[in-house]
Each structure stands twice: as structure tokens, then as C-alpha cells.
Write a protein that holds these residues in place. Structure first.
Motif, short mmCIF file in Angstrom:
data_model
loop_
_atom_site.label_atom_id
_atom_site.label_comp_id
_atom_site.label_asym_id
_atom_site.label_seq_id
_atom_site.Cartn_x
_atom_site.Cartn_y
_atom_site.Cartn_z
N PRO A 1 0.79 -1.17 0.00
CA PRO A 1 0.11 -0.03 -0.09
C PRO A 1 0.94 1.25 0.03
CG PRO A 1 0.06 -0.96 2.05
CD PRO A 1 0.71 -1.74 1.13
N VAL A 2 2.15 1.10 0.18
CA VAL A 2 2.97 2.50 0.36
C VAL A 2 3.62 2.67 -1.21
CG1 VAL A 2 4.96 3.25 1.15
CG2 VAL A 2 3.60 1.90 2.81
N ILE A 3 3.19 3.90 -1.50
CA ILE A 3 3.89 4.47 -2.91
C ILE A 3 5.27 5.10 -2.85
CG2 ILE A 3 3.33 6.13 -4.81
CD1 ILE A 3 0.48 5.32 -4.38
N GLN A 4 6.28 4.71 -3.12
CA GLN A 4 7.49 5.14 -2.82
C GLN A 4 8.10 6.39 -3.97
OE1 GLN A 4 9.00 4.41 -0.21
NE2 GLN A 4 8.28 2.46 0.42
N GLN A 5 7.17 6.48 -5.16
CA GLN A 5 7.86 7.41 -6.26
C GLN A 5 7.84 8.80 -5.65
OE1 GLN A 5 5.69 4.92 -6.57
NE2 GLN A 5 6.23 3.95 -8.80
N VAL B 1 3.25 18.80 -1.26
CA VAL B 1 1.94 19.22 -1.30
C VAL B 1 1.80 20.82 -1.64
CG1 VAL B 1 -0.47 19.34 0.04
CG2 VAL B 1 0.93 17.54 0.27
N VAL B 2 0.69 21.06 -2.76
CA VAL B 2 0.44 22.30 -3.11
C VAL B 2 -0.91 22.48 -3.05
CG1 VAL B 2 0.55 23.84 -5.00
CG2 VAL B 2 2.49 22.70 -4.66
N LEU C 1 -1.75 11.50 4.26
CA LEU C 1 -1.16 10.94 3.04
C LEU C 1 0.21 10.64 3.18
CD1 LEU C 1 -1.69 11.39 0.14
CD2 LEU C 1 -0.68 13.85 0.16
N GLU C 2 0.92 11.07 4.14
CA GLU C 2 2.49 10.74 4.01
C GLU C 2 2.67 9.59 4.63
OE1 GLU C 2 4.33 13.90 6.32
OE2 GLU C 2 4.36 15.31 4.65
N GLU C 3 1.81 8.90 5.32
CA GLU C 3 1.71 7.54 5.87
C GLU C 3 2.05 6.55 4.84
OE1 GLU C 3 -0.62 6.29 8.89
OE2 GLU C 3 -1.02 8.20 9.68
#
Length: 314
Positions: free
Chosen positions: A252-256, A283-284, A274-276
Motif C-alpha cells: 500500500p505504500v507508494i515510493q515514487q 503538497v501544493v 497522506l504521508e503515511e
């Protein structure tokens, strides 16, 4: 300048047993691909303001009308619109152009597809840029069931799933009115109305807020949905629970490296965690509603290009 943009002409590309209508620009920048993925009820044309800026920055810009939209194929089976099919179309598109990976940009449902693509095929995704819809955490209960418990049967995603065909027919009966009412900005807050909000919106004769786009631009979207209808696009929603099951085995973790762009006045809530799940995220926040890249095109382009330039410096 933004009003005089010429959108590329489409070509039909065969992928995964379907044909996608693909708009391509910056072929001279081959080797530096960026794929732009639209949402609902949208069209590749929603990225018109980003094309010149990305081409000028050296990118090969590839914008599909995803399956169910525009002149792309519209399979009849609901399951043909699950995340495996939608992500598979994008990997097959990379294969068609001879790319191992690309930067993927998604808005709205396009963002959900890009999140899913990064989970299912991480090796094909170089960087992620998503607008409006943050990473959707896979909780213990399938998503539609969870939404029904939390938000009730009139919540639009629940309604699309529990009453298939009902919203489709209303949207098709009022295509122009629905899209005119949907594509607005500076919409004032309103009291909660009984019933399903998007059906109410489609039936409303008086739009709220200000027009998001010119009449001629709106006509592009209206013409596309008059041709395609709405069922294929709504079938994406009808796969939420299927997608929940399909993603069960994915890390479940997106590393890109990821850029998340929110509209501060968007009704889609921002993610608190989100950062988890996306630890390499920047973030903008822009002062706009849901249709971020159309409402704030220059600020969106600036945010994307500045971030990409920072990434290339590493």
C-alpha cells in the motif's frame, strides 16, 4: 494566450483489446513522456491548458481519453472498468510508445487510476502528480459499503452502485444542463437538499457560481457525452468494491516522488494521513475548487513545472 490554445488532433491506439483516443503533442521530445489522465465527467480536453507548457518544457505529452470516454472503446461489462483494466490500458499505452515508464498526472478519477497504477505496476511509474483526489486508504471494509454506512444511500457513489442506470438516464436526459451546472467555479455554499445531489444538479435549470469555461469549450464536453452517454464513465464507480479486493495484495505504500495538488475550495476532502502511504510527497494548495487545472491553469502549470525541475536536480 490561454484562450487561443490549439488542442492536438487525436489518433486511435489499440491497447489491451480496446481502442483509446489519444491526443499527443511534443513528439520531438521523445524519451521524456508525461501521461495526463482525466477524471469524471471529463475528457482529455480538460488538460488543454497544460499541453503548451509541458511541450515547451521538453515533455512528450500523451493524453488518452480513457476507456468509456470520447471516441475510446466502451465495453459493455461493468467489470471491464476495474482498476486492473484501467491501469492495464496505461501500461499498454507505454508499450505502444516504447517507454519503460513515464510521469503520470491524474485529476479526480484519473488520480485514483494513477494511484492504482503505482500500486499495481510501480516499475512503470517514474513520478506521480495528482490533483484533487488524494490516495484512498484501503480500510477493513469495501469502499462502497463503508461509504454507505458513513454517508447513506443518497451519497452519489453509493447511489451509482445501488441503483445502476438511474443516474445514467437523468444525466443523459439533461446532458448540456448537467455539464453546464457541473463545470462552475466560485460556487457559494448551499444548504443540504434531500435526494441525490448530482441528480438534483442535473435537473436544476439555474446554475450556481460562475462558468468555469467558455461556451465553445463546454461544447467539446457536451458533444463527447452526447455521443458516449454516461454509463461507461459511471461504471468506473461501480468497481470501487471490486478494486478494493483487487488491491488486497498490493504493497500500500507508494515510493515514487509525488506531487499532490489540492484546491482549497474543493469539496473533496484532503487526506490527513497522506504521508503515511505516500512518504515522498510534496503538497501544493491552490485557491480554487475541484476543476483545478482548468480553473487555475497558470498556477497549476507553475506548480507542476517547478516541482519537476526540483526533482530533476536530485
Amino acid at each position: 494566450m490561454l484562450d487561443s490554445i490549439v488542442f492536438p488532433k487525436p489518433t486511435l491506439v489499440s491497447v489491451s483489446g480496446v481502442e483509446l483516443e489519444v491526443f499527443e503533442a511534443g513528439q520531438q521530445n521523445a524519451g521524456n513522456p508525461i501521461v495526463l489522465c482525466h477524471g469524471w465527467p471529463e475528457h482529455a480536453f480538460s488538460w488543454r491548458y497544460q499541453v503548451p507548457a509541458l511541450v515547451a518544457a521538453g515533455y512528450h505529452v500523451i493524453i488518452p481519453n480513457q476507456r468509456g470516454y470520447g471516441n475510446s472503446s466502451r465495453p459493455s461489462e461493468v467489470a471491464d472498468y476495474d482498476i486492473e483494466h484501467l491501469a492495464g490500458d496505461l501500461t499498454a499505452l507505454l508499450d505502444h510508445y516504447g517507454y519503460d515508464d513515464a510521469i503520470f498526472v491524474g485529476h479526480d478519477w484519473g488520480a485514483l487510476v494513477v494511484w492504482g497504477l503505482a500500486l499495481l505496476h510501480p516499475e512503470r511509474v517514474d513520478k506521480v502528480i495528482n490533483l484533487s483526489v488524494p490516495y484512498l486508504e484501503r480500510g477493513p471494509k469495501p469502499w462502497v459499503e463503508f461509504m454507505e454506512d458513513m454517508l447513506g444511500g443518497d451519497f452519489y457513489i453509493v447511489h451509482f452502485n445501488r441503483q445502476p442506470g438511474v443516474a445514467d438516464a437523468v444525466f443523459e436526459e439533461h446532458t448540456f444542463q448537467f455539464l453546464r451546472n457541473m463545470y462552475r467555479k466560485n460556487v457559494p455554499p448551499s444548504a443540504h437538499e434531500p435526494g441525490m445531489a448530482l441528480i438534483n444538479l442535473a435537473k436544476s435549470e439555474i446554475p450556481r457560481g460562475d462558468p468555469l469555461m467558455s461556451d465553445s469549450d463546454l461544447a467539446v464536453f457536451v458533444s463527447a457525452f452526447e455521443t458516449s452517454g454516461f454509463t461507461a464513465g459511471l461504471n468506473w464507480y461501480r468497481n470501487f468494491d471490486r478494486n478494493w479486493h483487487l488491491l488486497a495484495g498490493a504493497n500500500p505504500v507508494i515510493q515514487q516522488p509525488t506531487l499532490m495538488i489540492y484546491g482549497d475550495r474543493d469539496i473533496v476532502p484532503k487526506s490527513k494521513r497522506l504521508e503515511e502511504f505516500v512518504p515522498n510527497v510534496d503538497v501544493v494548495n491552490l485557491d480554487c475548487g475541484h476543476w483545478i487545472q482548468q480553473e487555475r491553469p497558470e498556477e497549476t502549470n507553475e506548480a507542476i513545472l517547478n516541482w519537476l525541475e526540483e526533482q530533476s536536480a536530485y
